[in-house]
Write a protein that holds these residues in place. Structure first.
Motif, PDB file in Angstrom:
ATOM      1  N   VAL A  65     -16.538 -10.543   1.921  1.00 37.50           N
ATOM      2  CA  VAL A  65     -15.597  -9.782   1.091  1.00 37.50           C
ATOM      3  C   VAL A  65     -15.689 -10.219  -0.368  1.00 37.50           C
ATOM      4  O   VAL A  65     -15.618  -9.394  -1.289  1.00 37.50           O
ATOM      5  CB  VAL A  65     -14.158  -9.940   1.621  1.00 37.50           C
ATOM      6  N   LEU A  66     -15.871 -11.520  -0.588  1.00 38.60           N
ATOM      7  CA  LEU A  66     -15.966 -12.032  -1.954  1.00 38.60           C
ATOM      8  C   LEU A  66     -17.183 -11.443  -2.670  1.00 38.60           C
ATOM      9  O   LEU A  66     -17.098 -11.040  -3.840  1.00 38.60           O
ATOM     10  CB  LEU A  66     -16.050 -13.561  -1.933  1.00 38.60           C
ATOM     11  N   LEU A  67     -18.299 -11.372  -1.977  1.00 42.91           N
ATOM     12  CA  LEU A  67     -19.499 -10.799  -2.575  1.00 42.91           C
ATOM     13  C   LEU A  67     -19.323  -9.309  -2.862  1.00 42.91           C
ATOM     14  O   LEU A  67     -19.712  -8.814  -3.925  1.00 42.91           O
ATOM     15  CB  LEU A  67     -20.699 -11.018  -1.651  1.00 42.91           C
ATOM     16  N   PHE A  68     -18.732  -8.604  -1.913  1.00 39.27           N
ATOM     17  CA  PHE A  68     -18.530  -7.174  -2.123  1.00 39.27           C
ATOM     18  C   PHE A  68     -17.460  -6.905  -3.183  1.00 39.27           C
ATOM     19  O   PHE A  68     -17.502  -5.884  -3.866  1.00 39.27           O
ATOM     20  CB  PHE A  68     -18.165  -6.489  -0.803  1.00 39.27           C
ATOM     21  N   THR A  69     -16.521  -7.825  -3.319  1.00 36.01           N
ATOM     22  CA  THR A  69     -15.513  -7.689  -4.378  1.00 36.01           C
ATOM     23  C   THR A  69     -16.174  -7.779  -5.746  1.00 36.01           C
ATOM     24  O   THR A  69     -15.833  -7.036  -6.676  1.00 36.01           O
ATOM     25  CB  THR A  69     -14.430  -8.772  -4.243  1.00 36.01           C
ATOM     26  N   LEU A  70     -17.131  -8.703  -5.877  1.00 39.76           N
ATOM     27  CA  LEU A  70     -17.883  -8.801  -7.130  1.00 39.76           C
ATOM     28  C   LEU A  70     -18.628  -7.499  -7.404  1.00 39.76           C
ATOM     29  O   LEU A  70     -18.606  -6.982  -8.527  1.00 39.76           O
ATOM     30  CB  LEU A  70     -18.868  -9.968  -7.053  1.00 39.76           C
ATOM     31  N   LEU A  71     -19.273  -6.950  -6.387  1.00 40.56           N
ATOM     32  CA  LEU A  71     -19.975  -5.680  -6.554  1.00 40.56           C
ATOM     33  C   LEU A  71     -19.010  -4.554  -6.908  1.00 40.56           C
ATOM     34  O   LEU A  71     -19.303  -3.695  -7.742  1.00 40.56           O
ATOM     35  CB  LEU A  71     -20.751  -5.337  -5.276  1.00 40.56           C
ATOM     36  N   ASP A  72     -17.845  -4.571  -6.270  1.00 39.90           N
ATOM     37  CA  ASP A  72     -16.818  -3.571  -6.558  1.00 39.90           C
ATOM     38  C   ASP A  72     -16.386  -3.673  -8.024  1.00 39.90           C
ATOM     39  O   ASP A  72     -16.223  -2.660  -8.713  1.00 39.90           O
ATOM     40  CB  ASP A  72     -15.625  -3.780  -5.620  1.00 39.90           C
ATOM     41  N   ASN A  73     -16.194  -4.901  -8.504  1.00 39.08           N
ATOM     42  CA  ASN A  73     -15.809  -5.096  -9.907  1.00 39.08           C
ATOM     43  C   ASN A  73     -16.871  -4.554 -10.857  1.00 39.08           C
ATOM     44  O   ASN A  73     -16.561  -3.906 -11.864  1.00 39.08           O
ATOM     45  CB  ASN A  73     -15.595  -6.589 -10.188  1.00 39.08           C
ATOM     46  N   GLU A  74     -18.130  -4.810 -10.531  1.00 40.29           N
ATOM     47  CA  GLU A  74     -19.203  -4.359 -11.412  1.00 40.29           C
ATOM     48  C   GLU A  74     -19.344  -2.838 -11.380  1.00 40.29           C
ATOM     49  O   GLU A  74     -19.624  -2.211 -12.400  1.00 40.29           O
ATOM     50  CB  GLU A  74     -20.520  -5.029 -11.020  1.00 40.29           C
ATOM     51  N   VAL A  75     -19.165  -2.242 -10.217  1.00 41.04           N
ATOM     52  CA  VAL A  75     -19.195  -0.782 -10.135  1.00 41.04           C
ATOM     53  C   VAL A  75     -18.084  -0.187 -10.979  1.00 41.04           C
ATOM     54  O   VAL A  75     -18.273   0.822 -11.690  1.00 41.04           O
ATOM     55  CB  VAL A  75     -19.069  -0.325  -8.660  1.00 41.04           C
ATOM     56  N   GLN A  76     -16.912  -0.821 -10.972  1.00 37.09           N
ATOM     57  CA  GLN A  76     -15.820  -0.345 -11.814  1.00 37.09           C
ATOM     58  C   GLN A  76     -16.169  -0.452 -13.289  1.00 37.09           C
ATOM     59  O   GLN A  76     -15.847   0.429 -14.088  1.00 37.09           O
ATOM     60  CB  GLN A  76     -14.538  -1.138 -11.516  1.00 37.09           C
ATOM     61  N   ARG A  77     -16.807  -1.556 -13.672  1.00 34.15           N
ATOM     62  CA  ARG A  77     -17.174  -1.723 -15.079  1.00 34.15           C
ATOM     63  C   ARG A  77     -18.166  -0.652 -15.522  1.00 34.15           C
ATOM     64  O   ARG A  77     -18.115  -0.176 -16.649  1.00 34.15           O
ATOM     65  CB  ARG A  77     -17.775  -3.111 -15.311  1.00 34.15           C
ATOM     66  N   PHE A  78     -19.101  -0.294 -14.652  1.00 35.29           N
ATOM     67  CA  PHE A  78     -20.140   0.659 -15.012  1.00 35.29           C
ATOM     68  C   PHE A  78     -19.709   2.111 -14.819  1.00 35.29           C
ATOM     69  O   PHE A  78     -19.998   2.962 -15.651  1.00 35.29           O
ATOM     70  CB  PHE A  78     -21.405   0.394 -14.187  1.00 35.29           C
ATOM     71  N   LEU A  79     -19.037   2.389 -13.711  1.00 34.09           N
ATOM     72  CA  LEU A  79     -18.735   3.775 -13.357  1.00 34.09           C
ATOM     73  C   LEU A  79     -17.260   4.124 -13.429  1.00 34.09           C
ATOM     74  O   LEU A  79     -16.898   5.297 -13.409  1.00 34.09           O
ATOM     75  CB  LEU A  79     -19.246   4.071 -11.934  1.00 34.09           C
ATOM     76  N   SER A  81     -15.161   3.564 -11.052  1.00 24.57           N
ATOM     77  CA  SER A  81     -14.653   3.847  -9.713  1.00 24.57           C
ATOM     78  C   SER A  81     -14.952   2.671  -8.803  1.00 24.57           C
ATOM     79  O   SER A  81     -15.806   1.835  -9.103  1.00 24.57           O
ATOM     80  CB  SER A  81     -15.289   5.124  -9.147  1.00 24.57           C
ATOM     81  N   HIS A  82     -14.251   2.619  -7.691  1.00 29.61           N
ATOM     82  CA  HIS A  82     -14.457   1.544  -6.732  1.00 29.61           C
ATOM     83  C   HIS A  82     -15.754   1.747  -5.949  1.00 29.61           C
ATOM     84  O   HIS A  82     -16.282   2.860  -5.844  1.00 29.61           O
ATOM     85  CB  HIS A  82     -13.279   1.476  -5.754  1.00 29.61           C
ATOM     86  N   LEU A  83     -16.256   0.652  -5.382  1.00 29.67           N
ATOM     87  CA  LEU A  83     -17.398   0.705  -4.478  1.00 29.67           C
ATOM     88  C   LEU A  83     -16.915   1.255  -3.138  1.00 29.67           C
ATOM     89  O   LEU A  83     -16.153   0.599  -2.431  1.00 29.67           O
ATOM     90  CB  LEU A  83     -17.992  -0.694  -4.298  1.00 29.67           C
ATOM     91  N   SER A 181      -9.170  -2.718   1.134  1.00 28.57           N
ATOM     92  CA  SER A 181      -8.321  -1.524   1.199  1.00 28.57           C
ATOM     93  C   SER A 181      -9.149  -0.258   1.048  1.00 28.57           C
ATOM     94  O   SER A 181      -8.895   0.752   1.712  1.00 28.57           O
ATOM     95  CB  SER A 181      -7.239  -1.581   0.114  1.00 28.57           C
ATOM     96  N   ASN A 182     -10.135  -0.302   0.162  1.00 25.62           N
ATOM     97  CA  ASN A 182     -11.009   0.864  -0.013  1.00 25.62           C
ATOM     98  C   ASN A 182     -11.746   1.195   1.276  1.00 25.62           C
ATOM     99  O   ASN A 182     -11.843   2.359   1.682  1.00 25.62           O
ATOM    100  CB  ASN A 182     -12.017   0.593  -1.132  1.00 25.62           C
ATOM    101  N   VAL A 183     -12.285   0.164   1.921  1.00 23.00           N
ATOM    102  CA  VAL A 183     -13.019   0.375   3.164  1.00 23.00           C
ATOM    103  C   VAL A 183     -12.096   0.909   4.249  1.00 23.00           C
ATOM    104  O   VAL A 183     -12.420   1.855   4.971  1.00 23.00           O
ATOM    105  CB  VAL A 183     -13.694  -0.932   3.626  1.00 23.00           C
ATOM    106  N   TYR A 184     -10.912   0.310   4.343  1.00 21.08           N
ATOM    107  CA  TYR A 184      -9.945   0.744   5.366  1.00 21.08           C
ATOM    108  C   TYR A 184      -9.566   2.210   5.152  1.00 21.08           C
ATOM    109  O   TYR A 184      -9.532   2.997   6.112  1.00 21.08           O
ATOM    110  CB  TYR A 184      -8.700  -0.142   5.306  1.00 21.08           C
ATOM    111  N   ASN A 185      -9.279   2.570   3.908  1.00 25.42           N
ATOM    112  CA  ASN A 185      -8.874   3.952   3.621  1.00 25.42           C
ATOM    113  C   ASN A 185      -9.976   4.936   3.978  1.00 25.42           C
ATOM    114  O   ASN A 185      -9.712   6.012   4.528  1.00 25.42           O
ATOM    115  CB  ASN A 185      -8.521   4.096   2.135  1.00 25.42           C
ATOM    116  N   GLU A 186     -11.220   4.580   3.679  1.00 25.67           N
ATOM    117  CA  GLU A 186     -12.314   5.498   3.987  1.00 25.67           C
ATOM    118  C   GLU A 186     -12.569   5.612   5.487  1.00 25.67           C
ATOM    119  O   GLU A 186     -12.886   6.677   5.991  1.00 25.67           O
ATOM    120  CB  GLU A 186     -13.578   5.027   3.283  1.00 25.67           C
TER     121      GLU A 186
END
Length: 620
Positions: A65-79, A81-83, A181-186
């Motif tokens: 989760v920690l690794l994917f949270t980092l990716l989620d943060n970077e996706v937000q910075r670039f796009l 939106s959440h990963l 939460s994003n994964v759960y919602n999807e």
């Protein structure tokens, strides 16, 4: 993430101090919830080996989760939106990995920092964990654990109260939403809101196209596929007859400028020229401007709050009925009238008195405009307009190119006590009185702003367009919250166009924010392929159609009636009103003689919103 710039050199959020406490509380809450789940699982067996396995699994879970949270943060910075699984599906092509590397290499914050953090985040976390464990005293193991549990319980309750009651914020909560939460919602919620099948989309799309042609009243546009893979039914191209139209050619040759102003929370009910019953008028300047402009007195917001109203106006499509469009659809290509003008040679700039990062509007504006302007020291309409006027006069007006300058104000925002210099006595007045004070203040600042241009040569070739992002419910129709439906207190808004060749006229055509985009391009003489659902309001004939989606509701204005219904359609009608009943005093929903109209509009509303949602999800 919060304290870094985005990859384009601008702060990811302009007020990280307004986010960090929410971030801590939100993360603490979900981590505690996960801890409780794993603790309960460990109680299933008394075997030490099982408990050891659960502990190791817990560590593995958080590592992932920690690794994917980092990716989620970077996706937000670039796009912006959440990963999400949907985003992953969009960028599943291998070439996107190479593109991501290029983006990281050109990151105007700290290039390549993401890769270093990705490699080091787990060992550093483990190091901190071991550091804490070394300092822990085991002499009396029970006491420290008990104190820790009590402290955690207290902070858990405090965090829950803080983010849900003490200092809420819908946009902030979505931006800081945990990856889990994003994964759960999807996985569990998205399936409950399945989109249209391609077959249904084609059927609904053809129904929409026939209706659009009927309302527009001409055949100067052709609906075609934007590409062989395109699924959006709104894409239309101008015919050769329209492209060669002499009137449009003349407008293109003039290269007019555009000053486009979104007035925060300006209600038709509190705008003098729209509601003469309110005296004295809170909007004397807007009233005088309206007397020399073309106004649409039956204009409605296509969504609320600001995010919905602004996006609907720019892209000509109502806000998505289910998704948080600003954060969940940033990966979708949705052109706006601003992006079309940018591509047509206009210099385009967006100025906001409120932080556009707050609700993720900044991501969208950076796609469409050449420049985005915000400064937390200029959030009051007075200082905001002062700076904007200088920039327009000294920069935009001297580029040698036509320009579009869009402004979003802030001072007339709930709880209507943001006007500079507002007395403590005025701040204690009821909301119904305070809004008149702040609207009058915003009106004065708008007047000062426009008067700085009136004697400029470039202003003689400029269209001034003023609209509200939305209204605000203050108890009318028994509703006093923004998610209470689609009554006119929240949706009926001012809209006017002032400039050369625009005759003073009060237009009673049914209209909505989705009509603004094609109308502005008409003024610019631009006939370009587009995906606008709305209609050109300058066409001069027809009764029009308005459409909007809100939290759990949708509305449609058609054939002289305005219908408000629960959405998704359940058959529950909130109201049926004559379009002329702008105050919505006479609800016809129970009138049996209007049953056929109600059913027709309900079916049409469902068709249009379904195809609108589908198109927003797929884009070009």
């Amino acid at each position: 993430m919060l304290f870094r710039n985005n990859p384009y050199g601008f702060p990811f959020v302009s007020k990280p101090d307004w986010y960090i406490f929410h971030a801590v509380c939100i993360d603490f809450l979900w981590i505690c919830n996960a801890l409780i789940v794993f603790a309960l699982i460990s109680l299933i067996s008394t075997k030490a080996s099982f408990k050891s396995f659960i502990s190791k699994f817990y560590v593995a879970f958080h590592s992932v989760v920690l690794l994917f949270t980092l990716l989620d943060n970077e996706v937000q910075r670039f796009l912006g939106s959440h990963l999400t699984l949907g985003l992953t599906n969009t960028y599943k092509d291998v070439s996107s990995i190479a593109m991501f590397y290029d983006y990281v290499a050109n990151d105007l914050s700290v290039p390549y920092l993401q890769f270093f953090v990705l490699v080091l985040i787990l060992p550093l976390t483990y190091f901190v964990f071991k550091l804490f464990m070394r300092k822990r005293t085991y002499a009396n193991a029970n006491a420290p654990v008990t104190k820790t549990i009590i402290a955690m319980a207290i902070f858990y309750v405090a965090s829950y109260l803080f983010i849900n009651f003490i200092w809420t914020g819908n946009g902030r909560m979505k931006k800081l939403r945990p990856f889990v939460s994003n994964v759960y919602n999807e996985l569990f919620n998205a399936s409950q809101n399945a989109s249209l099948s391609d077959e249904d989309a084609e059927k609904y799309g053809k129904a929409y196209q026939a209706l659009w042609q009927k309302i527009e009243g001409d055949s100067l546009w052709e609906f075609v596929k934007a590409s062989p893979e395109s699924k959006i039914p709104f894409y239309r191209i101008p015919t050769e007859q329209l492209r060669q139209n002499e009137t449009l050619k003349a407008k293109r040759a003039e290269q007019p400028n555009f000053i486009f102003v979104f007035m925060e929370s300006h209600r038709g009910l509190n705008t003098g020229y729209m509601n003469p019953q309110i005296q004295p008028s809170p909007t004397p300047f807007l009233d005088s401007l309206a007397a020399h402009s073309r106004t649409w007195t039956r204009m409605h917001a296509s969504s609320v709050p600001t995010t919905g109203g602004v996006l609907s106006t720019l892209i000509g499509i109502p806000h998505h009925s289910r998704l948080a469009q600003a954060t969940e659809l940033t990966h979708v290509t949705l052109p706006s009238f601003a992006s079309i003008m940018t591509d047509s040679g206009y210099v385009t700039h967006y100025f906001s008195a409120a932080d556009p990062a707050w609700d993720n509007l900044g991501v969208w504006m950076s796609k469409w405009y050449n420049g985005v302007h915000y400064d937390r020291n200029r959030e009051d309409d007075s200082t905001f307009f002062d700076h904007a006027a200088i920039y327009v006069n000294d920069t935009l007006a001297k580029t040698g190119k036509p320009f579009l300058a869009t402004f979003a104000t802030r001072s007339n925002h709930y709880p209507f006590n943001f006007a500079a210099g507002m007395s403590d006595e005025d701040k204690q007045k009821p909301l119904t009185e305070r809004i008149n004070i702040t609207m009058r203040y915003a009106d004065r600042q708008l007047a000062r702003f426009i008067r700085t241009f009136e004697d400029k040569d470039w202003y003689k070739n400029t269209y001034l367009i003023v609209i509200a992002d939305h209204g605000f419910p203050l108890g009318e129709n028994g509703v006093s919250t923004m998610n209470g439906g689609a009554y006119s207190n929240a949706t009926w808004i001012p809209f006017l166009i002032h400039g050369k060749g625009i005759d003073a006229f009060s237009d009673t055509t049914t209209a909505a924010q989705i009509d603004v985009a094609p109308t502005i391009l008409e003024l610019a003489g631009i006939a370009a392929p587009n995906i606008f659902m709305g209609h050109n309001l300058l066409r001069g004939y027809g009764e029009g159609l308005s459409l909007g989606t809100y939290t759990g509701y949708a509305d449609i204005g058609y054939k002289g009636k305005r219908l408000i219904a629960k959405y998704p359609i359940t058959g529950e009608i909130q109201g049926l009103f004559d379009e002329g009943d702008t105050h919505q005093k006479n609800n016809l929903a129970e009138n049996k003689s209007d049953e056929a109209i109600k059913l027709e509009n309900l079916n049409l509303l469902d068709t249009l919103i379904k195809i609108s949602d589908y198109s927003l999800e797929h884009g070009l």
